[in-house]
Design a protein around this motif. Structure first.
Motif, mmCIF file in Angstrom:
data_model
loop_
_atom_site.group_PDB
_atom_site.id
_atom_site.type_symbol
_atom_site.label_atom_id
_atom_site.label_comp_id
_atom_site.label_asym_id
_atom_site.label_seq_id
_atom_site.Cartn_x
_atom_site.Cartn_y
_atom_site.Cartn_z
ATOM 1 N N ASP A 164 0.827 -1.204 0.000
ATOM 2 C CA ASP A 164 0.000 0.000 0.000
ATOM 3 C C ASP A 164 0.862 1.256 0.000
ATOM 4 N N LEU A 165 1.882 1.271 0.853
ATOM 5 C CA LEU A 165 2.748 2.444 0.946
ATOM 6 C C LEU A 165 3.459 2.699 -0.378
ATOM 7 N N GLU A 166 4.021 1.660 -0.959
ATOM 8 C CA GLU A 166 4.728 1.811 -2.231
ATOM 9 C C GLU A 166 3.788 2.318 -3.329
ATOM 10 N N ARG A 167 2.619 1.753 -3.400
ATOM 11 C CA ARG A 167 1.642 2.155 -4.419
ATOM 12 C C ARG A 167 1.198 3.603 -4.220
ATOM 13 N N GLU A 168 0.878 3.971 -2.991
ATOM 14 C CA GLU A 168 0.383 5.325 -2.715
ATOM 15 C C GLU A 168 1.484 6.368 -2.905
ATOM 16 N N GLN A 169 2.722 6.033 -2.532
ATOM 17 C CA GLN A 169 3.836 6.960 -2.780
ATOM 18 C C GLN A 169 3.996 7.197 -4.274
ATOM 19 N N ALA A 170 3.984 6.137 -5.053
ATOM 20 C CA ALA A 170 4.153 6.268 -6.502
ATOM 21 C C ALA A 170 3.026 7.096 -7.120
ATOM 22 N N ALA A 171 1.813 6.876 -6.663
ATOM 23 C CA ALA A 171 0.672 7.617 -7.209
ATOM 24 C C ALA A 171 0.760 9.104 -6.856
ATOM 25 N N THR A 172 1.153 9.418 -5.631
ATOM 26 C CA THR A 172 1.282 10.825 -5.239
ATOM 27 C C THR A 172 2.454 11.467 -5.966
ATOM 28 N N ASP A 173 3.557 10.740 -6.089
ATOM 29 C CA ASP A 173 4.707 11.264 -6.844
ATOM 30 C C ASP A 173 4.294 11.590 -8.273
ATOM 31 N N ALA A 174 3.552 10.695 -8.907
ATOM 32 C CA ALA A 174 3.122 10.908 -10.292
ATOM 33 C C ALA A 174 2.178 12.104 -10.391
ATOM 34 N N ALA A 175 1.270 12.229 -9.444
ATOM 35 C CA ALA A 175 0.333 13.357 -9.468
ATOM 36 C C ALA A 175 1.062 14.681 -9.318
ATOM 37 N N LEU A 176 2.060 14.720 -8.454
ATOM 38 C CA LEU A 176 2.818 15.959 -8.265
ATOM 39 C C LEU A 176 3.782 16.235 -9.419
ATOM 40 N N ALA A 177 4.271 15.200 -10.068
ATOM 41 C CA ALA A 177 5.191 15.380 -11.196
ATOM 42 C C ALA A 177 4.527 16.138 -12.344
ATOM 43 N N ALA A 178 3.211 16.114 -12.380
ATOM 44 C CA ALA A 178 2.480 16.839 -13.422
ATOM 45 C C ALA A 178 2.503 18.350 -13.186
ATOM 46 N N HIS A 179 3.042 18.773 -12.050
ATOM 47 C CA HIS A 179 3.066 20.200 -11.695
ATOM 48 C C HIS A 179 4.513 20.639 -11.482
ATOM 49 N N ALA A 180 5.166 21.032 -12.556
ATOM 50 C CA ALA A 180 6.589 21.388 -12.496
ATOM 51 C C ALA A 180 6.829 22.730 -11.811
ATOM 52 N N ASP A 181 5.860 23.630 -11.851
ATOM 53 C CA ASP A 181 6.002 24.959 -11.243
ATOM 54 C C ASP A 181 5.748 24.843 -9.744
ATOM 55 N N LEU A 182 6.797 24.980 -8.947
ATOM 56 C CA LEU A 182 6.662 24.823 -7.498
ATOM 57 C C LEU A 182 5.788 25.902 -6.878
ATOM 58 N N GLY A 183 5.625 27.017 -7.552
ATOM 59 C CA GLY A 183 4.789 28.092 -7.035
ATOM 60 C C GLY A 183 3.332 27.979 -7.439
ATOM 61 N N ALA A 184 3.032 27.047 -8.333
ATOM 62 C CA ALA A 184 1.645 26.893 -8.796
ATOM 63 C C ALA A 184 0.760 26.484 -7.627
ATOM 64 N N ARG A 185 -0.446 27.014 -7.636
ATOM 65 C CA ARG A 185 -1.431 26.662 -6.611
ATOM 66 C C ARG A 185 -2.408 25.679 -7.230
ATOM 67 N N ILE A 186 -2.605 24.563 -6.534
ATOM 68 C CA ILE A 186 -3.396 23.468 -7.104
ATOM 69 C C ILE A 186 -4.463 23.005 -6.129
ATOM 70 N N GLY A 187 -5.432 22.288 -6.666
ATOM 71 C CA GLY A 187 -6.491 21.703 -5.852
ATOM 72 C C GLY A 187 -7.454 22.746 -5.319
ATOM 73 N N GLU A 188 -8.496 22.260 -4.681
ATOM 74 C CA GLU A 188 -9.525 23.143 -4.126
ATOM 75 C C GLU A 188 -8.983 24.061 -3.045
ATOM 76 N N ARG A 189 -7.965 23.617 -2.324
ATOM 77 C CA ARG A 189 -7.380 24.427 -1.247
ATOM 78 C C ARG A 189 -6.416 25.482 -1.780
#
Length: 189
Positions: free
Chosen positions: A129-154
């Motif tokens: 579970d940990l390996e899968r969830e880490q990979a999925a979160t890493d992939a989701a964040l990799a789509a956002h190269a601009d560290l200053g970009a604001r994402i998500g509802e928050r």
């Protein structure tokens, strides 16, 4: 059942520096040479090192030792930490994405700790579970190269989310230090 007064003898595998987990030439986190170039690479290396530290703190233990709640009255265990961090990784994707939130991995609140029982299948599942969830979160964040970009509802900044992830792992690695020492006496950074 172990009591708080039942303290294992402190030990380390290290022979060079007795306050270390292992000798520098055996430490997979030891990076010779210059550090990474750039802010994102630095953040990702720091996160990777904390993730590896957590795994190192869990190595060599059987399901009973991993599930042991060694600092009563806390319900925290090393196995519970693995499960908790899988749950947290999944939740971070809820911060990023739009739409319906992903369901909790382990059900009710604190089930990540309460259901961390000494069974090999639970241990194997926690690591998967940990390996899968880490990979999925890493992939989701990799789509956002601009560290200053604001994402998500928050509207959280990508940089802030990376730092929050590092903070979460660092805090729990501190817990893992204490839990592991109480389980079998092994100490080190």
């Amino acid at each position: 059942m172990a009591r708080m007064s039942d303290r294992p003898e402190r030990w380390t595998e290290a022979t060079v520096h007795p306050d270390m987990w292992t000798d520098p030439d055996k430490d997979p986190r030891d990076n010779e040479g210059p550090g990474p170039d750039g802010e994102l690479a630095t953040l990702l290396e720091c996160l990777a090192n904390y993730r590896l530290t957590l795994r190192m703190k869990c190595e060599g233990l059987d399901p009973g030792q991993l599930a042991r709640r060694s600092v009563p009255p806390s319900t925290m265990s090393l196995l519970g930490l693995l499960r908790h961090l899988a749950e947290v990784e999944r939740d971070w994707r809820n911060w990023i994405g739009a739409g319906d939130p992903l369901p909790r991995l382990y059900g009710a609140r604190d089930a990540d700790f309460h259901a961390a029982v000494a069974e090999q299948a639970v241990v194997d599942s926690a690591y998967a579970d940990l390996e899968r969830e880490q990979a999925a979160t890493d992939a989701a964040l990799a789509a956002h190269a601009d560290l200053g970009a604001r994402i998500g509802e928050r509207g959280i900044a990508v940089r802030e989310l990376h730092v929050h992830r590092i903070d979460e792992y660092a805090r729990h690695c501190g817990h893992a230090d204490l839990l592991r020492e109480c389980v079998d006496g092994r100490v080190g950074q």
